[in-house]
Scaffold this motif. Structure first.
Motif, PDB file in Angstrom:
ATOM      1  N   PRO A  86      -3.888   8.059   3.455  1.00  0.00           N
ATOM      2  CA  PRO A  86      -2.877   7.090   3.053  1.00  0.00           C
ATOM      3  C   PRO A  86      -1.465   7.567   3.321  1.00  0.00           C
ATOM      4  CG  PRO A  86      -4.576   7.298   1.349  1.00  0.00           C
ATOM      5  CD  PRO A  86      -4.824   8.379   2.357  1.00  0.00           C
TER       6      PRO A  86
ATOM      7  N   TYR B 165       0.811  -1.220   0.000  1.00  0.00           N
ATOM      8  CA  TYR B 165       0.000   0.000   0.000  1.00  0.00           C
ATOM      9  C   TYR B 165       0.846   1.272   0.000  1.00  0.00           C
ATOM     10  CZ  TYR B 165      -3.094  -3.698   1.603  1.00  0.00           C
ATOM     11  OH  TYR B 165      -3.766  -4.887   1.721  1.00  0.00           O
ATOM     12  N   ASP B 166       1.813   1.359   0.892  1.00  0.00           N
ATOM     13  CA  ASP B 166       2.550   2.603   1.062  1.00  0.00           C
ATOM     14  C   ASP B 166       4.023   2.478   0.723  1.00  0.00           C
ATOM     15  OD1 ASP B 166       0.217   3.834   2.107  1.00  0.00           O
ATOM     16  OD2 ASP B 166       0.599   2.866   4.016  1.00  0.00           O
TER      17      ASP B 166
ATOM     18  N   GLN C  13      -6.637  -4.910  -3.891  1.00  0.00           N
ATOM     19  CA  GLN C  13      -5.729  -3.898  -3.348  1.00  0.00           C
ATOM     20  C   GLN C  13      -6.509  -2.652  -2.927  1.00  0.00           C
ATOM     21  OE1 GLN C  13      -2.259  -4.309  -3.425  1.00  0.00           O
ATOM     22  NE2 GLN C  13      -1.356  -2.277  -3.474  1.00  0.00           N
TER      23      GLN C  13
ATOM     24  N   ARG D 163      -7.860  -1.126   5.700  1.00  0.00           N
ATOM     25  CA  ARG D 163      -6.740  -0.838   6.591  1.00  0.00           C
ATOM     26  C   ARG D 163      -6.835   0.582   7.143  1.00  0.00           C
ATOM     27  NH1 ARG D 163      -1.198   1.244   4.409  1.00  0.00           N
ATOM     28  NH2 ARG D 163      -2.735   2.875   3.979  1.00  0.00           N
ATOM     29  N   ASP D 164      -7.119   1.540   6.261  1.00  0.00           N
ATOM     30  CA  ASP D 164      -7.233   2.928   6.715  1.00  0.00           C
ATOM     31  C   ASP D 164      -8.366   3.078   7.729  1.00  0.00           C
ATOM     32  OD1 ASP D 164      -5.183   3.504   4.991  1.00  0.00           O
ATOM     33  OD2 ASP D 164      -6.432   4.486   3.475  1.00  0.00           O
TER      34      ASP D 164
ATOM     35  N   ARG E 282      -6.890  -1.687   1.090  1.00  0.00           N
ATOM     36  CA  ARG E 282      -6.296  -0.439   1.568  1.00  0.00           C
ATOM     37  C   ARG E 282      -7.345   0.403   2.290  1.00  0.00           C
ATOM     38  NH1 ARG E 282      -1.946   3.423  -1.251  1.00  0.00           N
ATOM     39  NH2 ARG E 282      -2.009   5.103   0.270  1.00  0.00           N
TER      40      ARG E 282
END
Length: 506
Positions: A487, A293-294, A374, A381-382, A378
């Motif tokens: 993000p 992701y990052d 994806q 997760r956030d 994401r």
């Protein structure tokens, strides 16, 4: 209910069961009637001690000849299913023990749980049913008849070719089709490899501590012991690895499970140097390598030294674990042994499933599925990070740049771990602490929170329930789901607590 009424109801149900048999063609009718009676006894529909009607009565009820029923009674009496005596009628024998109705489902189920944060499962609703169905139909329409015979135990050539191209492109491996063995997921890949290593004289395999608890059981089934090896912030610690005497070690270097760290470049080089020095093997379990992701994806270890690294992965996180499709990439020196072990284990994976996956990958569907997952993961997760920020302030979160879970270190003011887990469970929130994955215990609450399988609304609800249960006087309930975390701000969340001291990331 007892007495004649109960017996009549049971018998009537059994005779209905026999009706399809007597509808069979005349030459098969006798065999079908005998088979139906056997099944009725075995299944418990006709319990031991049940008296059957006379051959004349049953023949009249079913509309068949009396000789057909008499022959069936005599045959089943000879086999022990029935017993009879002169003038006493025909009864179901006592020797038969009916099988328990239905099959037990051994898959894990969460009972009484409102939100389950335990890691390991993707969002199964994202499985591409329409695309998979289209691929299946396409494969069936063009697959030659010979392809339905016993497959190459290594896997269908078209799937091994597609996997080699996919993994070379996405994960930087060195993967010619001759190195690929298609397996029933990573679990079988580890077991198969265990047999190969045991056959080469190895008796012990190193595993990460903390790490996946399944590895020990899988290698034990192949006759190998496992020894836990410690980690630090860069990965597996070299000293204990060298001192252990093992010649094979299982690692998750791209996104260590469960801590979430990525092995540093220095530690990856040290690990490969060790393998060359002992002429051993690094087993790279790339369980979630497609989800970043990052940060840019971390390439595989196998690509740096394909003769000392065994690489394994599966579609369990990207598609569905129920497909039971994975792969093992082996050094050339192990290829023949791995193929032979696979042949003796199960003669190869189902040909149709392999052909469908090959078609799905070659047509670009797999890449599209990864992009879809994806984006969804994401977002979740956030949502998890921002929910922890809002409802359990002071919680430090790590391992969030990749994968499908995070590590959350909860401030000490929320109580010791045992009490925290008990209160969360009482609120219907299922959790796994980090201590479940290794030998090091701690009274500090450190949780391994899976989020991929949960909708954002469920994630927010679960964190609120957890917070209200562990400290309702400190963490007020919220009626509105929290905002998503930015993000560019999600690397390590450490929010100063409203009251009390904050913990430190170990």
């Amino acid at each position: 209910m007892t007495g004649p009424e109960a017996g009549e109801r049971r018998e009537n149900a059994a005779w209905e069961l026999l009706l399809p048999a007597v509808a069979a063609p005349p030459r098969r009718r006798g065999r079908m009637l005998q088979s139906a009676l056997r099944d009725a006894v075995r299944s418990g529909r006709l319990a031991a001690g049940t008296r059957l009607p006379s051959s004349r009565e049953l023949a009249a009820d079913l509309g068949v000849s009396r000789g057909l029923v008499t022959e069936a009674y005599e045959q089943l009496t000879a086999e022990g299913y029935l017993r009879s005596g002169r003038g006493s009628g025909t009864w179901v024998g006592e020797a038969v023990r009916a099988a328990a109705p239905g099959a037990r489902d051994l898959a894990p189920r969460a009972r009484g749980v409102r939100v389950d944060f335990r890691p390991g499962t993707p969002d199964l609703s994202l499985f591409p049913r329409a695309a998979w169905t289209a691929a299946y139909k396409g494969v069936l329409s063009r697959l030659p008849h010979r392809a339905l015979g016993y497959p190459d135990p290594r896997g269908l050539p078209e799937l091994r070719t597609a996997l080699a191209a996919l993994l070379t492109r996405r994960r930087g491996v060195v993967a010619g089709p001759e190195r690929v063995v298609v397996c029933s997921g990573v679990a079988q890949a580890m077991t198969l490899l265990g047999f190969v290593l045991h056959g080469r004289g190895l008796s012990t395999v190193g595993v990460e501590d903390p790490g996946s608890p399944e590895h020990s059981a899988l290698f034990a089934s192949a006759g190998l012991r496992t020894v836990g090896l410690p980690l630090d912030a860069e990965g597996l610690v070299p000293g204990p690895l060298a001192a252990s005497g093992v010649r094979a070690v299982v690692v998750t270097p791209a996104h260590q499970f469960p801590s979430g760290i990525a092995y540093s470049a220095r530690r990856r080089a040290e690990l490969l140097d060790w393998a060359r020095t002992v002429d051993g093997y690094v087993v790279e379990d790339d369980y979630d390598g497609d989800f970043r992701y990052d940060r840019a994806p971390v390439g595989s270890l196998q690509g740096l030294d394909p003769e000392h690294v065994v690489y394994t992965g599966s579609v369990s996180k990207s598609l569905a674990p129920g497909l039971r499709l994975g792969w093992l990439l082996v050094p050339e020196s192990l290829a023949d042994e791995a193929a032979e072990r696979k042949r003796t284990m199960d003669l190869g994976n189902p040909a149709l499933d392999q052909a469908v996956l090959a078609d799905y990958i070659a047509g670009g569907g797999y890449d599209r599925q990864l992009r879809r997952c994806q984006r969804a993961y994401r977002e979740r997760r956030d949502c998890l990070v921002s929910s922890l920020d809002e409802h359990l302030p002071g919680t430090e979160v790590s391992g969030i740049a990749a994968g499908l879970h995070v590590i959350a270190r909860v401030p000490r003011r929320y109580g010791p771990q045992s009490a925290f887990l008990a209160r969360a469970a009482g609120a219907g929130v299922a959790l796994r602490p980090l201590s479940d994955y290794g030998t090091a215990g701690s009274d500090t609450v450190r949780l391994v929170l899976g989020y991929a399988h949960l909708a954002p609304s469920d994630i927010a609800l679960g964190v609120r329930l957890m917070a209200d249960a562990v400290h309702p006087d400190i963490v007020p309930p919220h009626a509105v789901p929290p905002h998503a975390a930015r993000p560019d701000a999600v690397h390590t969340v450490s929010v100063p607590p409203r009251t009390g001291p904050s913990g430190r990331e170990p």
